[in-house]
Design a protein around this motif. Structure first.
Motif, PDB file in Angstrom:
ATOM      1  N   MET A 180      -2.436  -8.138  -8.184  1.00  0.00           N
ATOM      2  CA  MET A 180      -1.448  -7.084  -8.179  1.00  0.00           C
ATOM      3  C   MET A 180      -1.409  -6.454  -6.789  1.00  0.00           C
ATOM      4  SD  MET A 180      -1.293  -3.659 -10.515  1.00  0.00           S
ATOM      5  CE  MET A 180      -0.926  -4.626 -11.950  1.00  0.00           C
ATOM      6  N   ILE A 181      -0.233  -6.136  -6.324  1.00  0.00           N
ATOM      7  CA  ILE A 181      -0.069  -5.572  -4.986  1.00  0.00           C
ATOM      8  C   ILE A 181       0.049  -4.052  -5.074  1.00  0.00           C
ATOM      9  CG2 ILE A 181       1.379  -5.512  -2.927  1.00  0.00           C
ATOM     10  CD1 ILE A 181       2.142  -8.421  -3.541  1.00  0.00           C
ATOM     11  N   ILE A 182      -0.805  -3.371  -4.299  1.00  0.00           N
ATOM     12  CA  ILE A 182      -0.863  -1.913  -4.275  1.00  0.00           C
ATOM     13  C   ILE A 182      -0.592  -1.431  -2.856  1.00  0.00           C
ATOM     14  CG2 ILE A 182      -2.411   0.066  -4.472  1.00  0.00           C
ATOM     15  CD1 ILE A 182      -3.858  -1.270  -6.671  1.00  0.00           C
ATOM     16  N   ALA A 183       0.205  -0.366  -2.732  1.00  0.00           N
ATOM     17  CA  ALA A 183       0.428   0.282  -1.442  1.00  0.00           C
ATOM     18  C   ALA A 183      -0.305   1.611  -1.447  1.00  0.00           C
ATOM     19  CB  ALA A 183       1.918   0.517  -1.207  1.00  0.00           C
ATOM     20  N   VAL A 184      -1.059   1.872  -0.365  1.00  0.00           N
ATOM     21  CA  VAL A 184      -1.798   3.129  -0.241  1.00  0.00           C
ATOM     22  C   VAL A 184      -1.427   3.773   1.086  1.00  0.00           C
ATOM     23  CG1 VAL A 184      -4.067   4.227  -0.277  1.00  0.00           C
ATOM     24  CG2 VAL A 184      -3.713   2.092  -1.546  1.00  0.00           C
ATOM     25  N   SER A 185      -1.107   5.069   1.047  1.00  0.00           N
ATOM     26  CA  SER A 185      -0.850   5.790   2.302  1.00  0.00           C
ATOM     27  C   SER A 185      -2.198   6.014   2.979  1.00  0.00           C
ATOM     28  CB  SER A 185      -0.152   7.127   2.019  1.00  0.00           C
ATOM     29  OG  SER A 185      -0.925   7.952   1.185  1.00  0.00           O
ATOM     30  N   SER A 186      -2.298   5.617   4.241  1.00  0.00           N
ATOM     31  CA  SER A 186      -3.589   5.629   4.914  1.00  0.00           C
ATOM     32  C   SER A 186      -3.525   6.322   6.272  1.00  0.00           C
ATOM     33  CB  SER A 186      -4.077   4.187   5.108  1.00  0.00           C
ATOM     34  OG  SER A 186      -5.305   4.163   5.779  1.00  0.00           O
ATOM     35  N   SER A 187      -4.647   6.947   6.635  1.00  0.00           N
ATOM     36  CA  SER A 187      -4.744   7.564   7.955  1.00  0.00           C
ATOM     37  C   SER A 187      -5.305   6.578   8.981  1.00  0.00           C
ATOM     38  CB  SER A 187      -5.630   8.816   7.896  1.00  0.00           C
ATOM     39  OG  SER A 187      -6.931   8.464   7.470  1.00  0.00           O
ATOM     40  N   GLY A 188      -5.742   5.414   8.524  1.00  0.00           N
ATOM     41  CA  GLY A 188      -6.308   4.406   9.424  1.00  0.00           C
ATOM     42  C   GLY A 188      -5.923   3.005   9.014  1.00  0.00           C
ATOM     43  N   LYS A 189      -6.524   2.023   9.694  1.00  0.00           N
ATOM     44  CA  LYS A 189      -6.090   0.640   9.558  1.00  0.00           C
ATOM     45  C   LYS A 189      -6.999  -0.245   8.721  1.00  0.00           C
ATOM     46  CE  LYS A 189      -3.484   0.522  13.852  1.00  0.00           C
ATOM     47  NZ  LYS A 189      -3.223  -0.213  15.082  1.00  0.00           N
ATOM     48  N   ASP A 190      -7.936   0.349   7.963  1.00  0.00           N
ATOM     49  CA  ASP A 190      -8.788  -0.491   7.120  1.00  0.00           C
ATOM     50  C   ASP A 190      -9.052   0.187   5.785  1.00  0.00           C
ATOM     51  OD1 ASP A 190     -11.138   1.224   7.335  1.00  0.00           O
ATOM     52  OD2 ASP A 190     -11.401   0.402   9.342  1.00  0.00           O
ATOM     53  N   LEU A 191      -9.724  -0.526   4.897  1.00  0.00           N
ATOM     54  CA  LEU A 191      -9.954  -0.026   3.543  1.00  0.00           C
ATOM     55  C   LEU A 191     -10.891   1.170   3.503  1.00  0.00           C
ATOM     56  CD1 LEU A 191     -10.268  -3.380   1.552  1.00  0.00           C
ATOM     57  CD2 LEU A 191      -8.266  -1.892   1.761  1.00  0.00           C
ATOM     58  N   ASP A 192     -11.650   1.399   4.566  1.00  0.00           N
ATOM     59  CA  ASP A 192     -12.558   2.544   4.606  1.00  0.00           C
ATOM     60  C   ASP A 192     -11.923   3.764   5.269  1.00  0.00           C
ATOM     61  OD1 ASP A 192     -14.677   1.239   3.248  1.00  0.00           O
ATOM     62  OD2 ASP A 192     -15.096   0.124   5.078  1.00  0.00           O
ATOM     63  N   SER A 193     -10.634   3.676   5.565  1.00  0.00           N
ATOM     64  CA  SER A 193      -9.901   4.816   6.108  1.00  0.00           C
ATOM     65  C   SER A 193      -9.601   5.805   4.989  1.00  0.00           C
ATOM     66  CB  SER A 193      -8.578   4.352   6.714  1.00  0.00           C
ATOM     67  OG  SER A 193      -8.792   3.436   7.752  1.00  0.00           O
ATOM     68  N   GLN A 194      -9.427   7.056   5.374  1.00  0.00           N
ATOM     69  CA  GLN A 194      -9.058   8.083   4.407  1.00  0.00           C
ATOM     70  C   GLN A 194      -7.602   7.912   3.981  1.00  0.00           C
ATOM     71  OE1 GLN A 194     -11.101  10.710   3.123  1.00  0.00           O
ATOM     72  NE2 GLN A 194     -12.627   9.329   3.997  1.00  0.00           N
ATOM     73  N   ILE A 195      -7.333   8.267   2.735  1.00  0.00           N
ATOM     74  CA  ILE A 195      -5.948   8.291   2.269  1.00  0.00           C
ATOM     75  C   ILE A 195      -5.222   9.365   3.069  1.00  0.00           C
ATOM     76  CG2 ILE A 195      -4.469   8.982   0.343  1.00  0.00           C
ATOM     77  CD1 ILE A 195      -6.431   7.686  -1.536  1.00  0.00           C
ATOM     78  N   ASP A 196      -4.046   9.042   3.569  1.00  0.00           N
ATOM     79  CA  ASP A 196      -3.202  10.045   4.218  1.00  0.00           C
ATOM     80  C   ASP A 196      -2.531  10.815   3.088  1.00  0.00           C
ATOM     81  OD1 ASP A 196      -1.113  11.469   5.584  1.00  0.00           O
ATOM     82  OD2 ASP A 196      -1.228  10.006   7.205  1.00  0.00           O
ATOM     83  N   PRO A 197      -2.629  12.146   3.072  1.00  0.00           N
ATOM     84  CA  PRO A 197      -2.068  12.899   1.955  1.00  0.00           C
ATOM     85  C   PRO A 197      -0.541  12.855   1.889  1.00  0.00           C
ATOM     86  CG  PRO A 197      -2.855  14.394   3.646  1.00  0.00           C
ATOM     87  CD  PRO A 197      -3.303  13.009   4.037  1.00  0.00           C
ATOM     88  N   ARG A 198       0.104  12.447   2.979  1.00  0.00           N
ATOM     89  CA  ARG A 198       1.574  12.374   2.993  1.00  0.00           C
ATOM     90  C   ARG A 198       2.003  10.955   2.668  1.00  0.00           C
ATOM     91  NH1 ARG A 198       1.772  13.329   9.054  1.00  0.00           N
ATOM     92  NH2 ARG A 198       0.067  11.891   8.691  1.00  0.00           N
ATOM     93  N   PHE A 199       2.946  10.790   1.765  1.00  0.00           N
ATOM     94  CA  PHE A 199       3.461   9.454   1.494  1.00  0.00           C
ATOM     95  C   PHE A 199       4.506   9.070   2.531  1.00  0.00           C
ATOM     96  CE2 PHE A 199       6.768   6.755  -0.394  1.00  0.00           C
ATOM     97  CZ  PHE A 199       6.022   5.598  -0.510  1.00  0.00           C
ATOM     98  N   GLY A 200       5.602   9.775   2.576  1.00  0.00           N
ATOM     99  CA  GLY A 200       6.708   9.399   3.456  1.00  0.00           C
ATOM    100  C   GLY A 200       6.383   9.436   4.930  1.00  0.00           C
ATOM    101  N   ARG A 201       5.456  10.289   5.312  1.00  0.00           N
ATOM    102  CA  ARG A 201       5.113  10.465   6.720  1.00  0.00           C
ATOM    103  C   ARG A 201       3.658  10.110   7.013  1.00  0.00           C
ATOM    104  NH1 ARG A 201       9.510  12.568   8.783  1.00  0.00           N
ATOM    105  NH2 ARG A 201      10.861  13.734   7.407  1.00  0.00           N
ATOM    106  N   CYS A 202       3.089   9.227   6.197  1.00  0.00           N
ATOM    107  CA  CYS A 202       1.707   8.794   6.453  1.00  0.00           C
ATOM    108  C   CYS A 202       1.659   7.995   7.761  1.00  0.00           C
ATOM    109  CB  CYS A 202       1.176   7.954   5.292  1.00  0.00           C
ATOM    110  SG  CYS A 202       2.018   6.383   5.033  1.00  0.00           S
ATOM    111  N   ALA A 203       0.477   7.863   8.307  1.00  0.00           N
ATOM    112  CA  ALA A 203       0.322   7.104   9.553  1.00  0.00           C
ATOM    113  C   ALA A 203       0.508   5.603   9.314  1.00  0.00           C
ATOM    114  CB  ALA A 203      -1.048   7.373  10.170  1.00  0.00           C
TER     115      ALA A 203
END
Length: 195
Positions: free
Chosen positions: A1-24
């Motif tokens: 299954m394919i999941i999209a996560v808003s992220s503050s960084g470029k790997d799985l250990d990055s924090q979730i970016d709290p903004r969806f539309g304007r995430c990094a």
């Protein structure tokens, strides 16, 4: 299954970016083997419509689930129209959130948890800076909305008023995300000082 996560960084250990539309970044992950692709969010600097554009983007990548901190009404409508399941109010790392989803420990919603234009309001701002930041921010300004009110403001004719409880929850979430970012920055500083 394919999941999209808003992220503050470029790997799985990055924090979730709290903004969806304007995430990094968007991390698009395959739950079967935890493989993933990372995409810069090209909608971060849009004057309006970032939520809609971001929703269309993740749907175009085949995501059937979105995990994020906050998602506004336009993004929710667009994701729902594309039959994408939405999980809001999440924090921690991208990996942790995917694992929670796989274990069934988070609940989906069909309602936004922030008002229109949430990531744009005044205060500390969402400046992208022209500097070549060497810290966790990558020159992207670490600020979050700090206006402290859910009332309509100039340039936001369609903003929805948040209840006092919703506003307090949003502020607490923002404070927690900022604490995590400060910890990441301090860790990076320590790493650099050790070298």
């Amino acid at each position: 299954m394919i999941i999209a996560v808003s992220s503050s960084g470029k790997d799985l250990d990055s924090q979730i970016d709290p903004r969806f539309g304007r995430c990094a970044y968007f991390i698009i992950a395959e739950t079967d083997d935890m493989s993933f692709d990372v995409y810069d969010n090209e909608n971060i600097a849009l004057g309006g419509g970032a939520g809609i554009q971001s929703a269309q983007f993740v749907a175009s990548k085949g995501a059937v689930v979105v995990i994020t901190g906050n998602c506004g009404p336009n993004a929710v409508k667009t994701l729902s129209a594309a039959s994408v399941e939405i999980f809001v109010g999440q924090s921690g790392t991208v990996r942790e959130s995917i694992e929670k989803y796989i274990k069934g420990n988070i609940k989906s919603t069909s309602k936004p948890n922030v008002s229109n234009h949430y990531g744009m309001r005044g205060g500390a701002g969402m400046g992208r800076g022209m500097g070549r930041g060497m810290g966790m921010g990558g020159g992207r300004g670490m600020g979050r909305e700090m206006s402290g009110s859910g009332t309509k403001s100039a340039g936001q004719p369609n903003a929805t008023r948040l209840s006092r409880e919703e506003e307090v929850k949003n502020l607490k979430d923002q404070a927690e995300n900022m604490r995590r970012q400060v910890e990441q920055i301090e860790s990076r500083i320590n790493d650099f000082e050790k070298k």
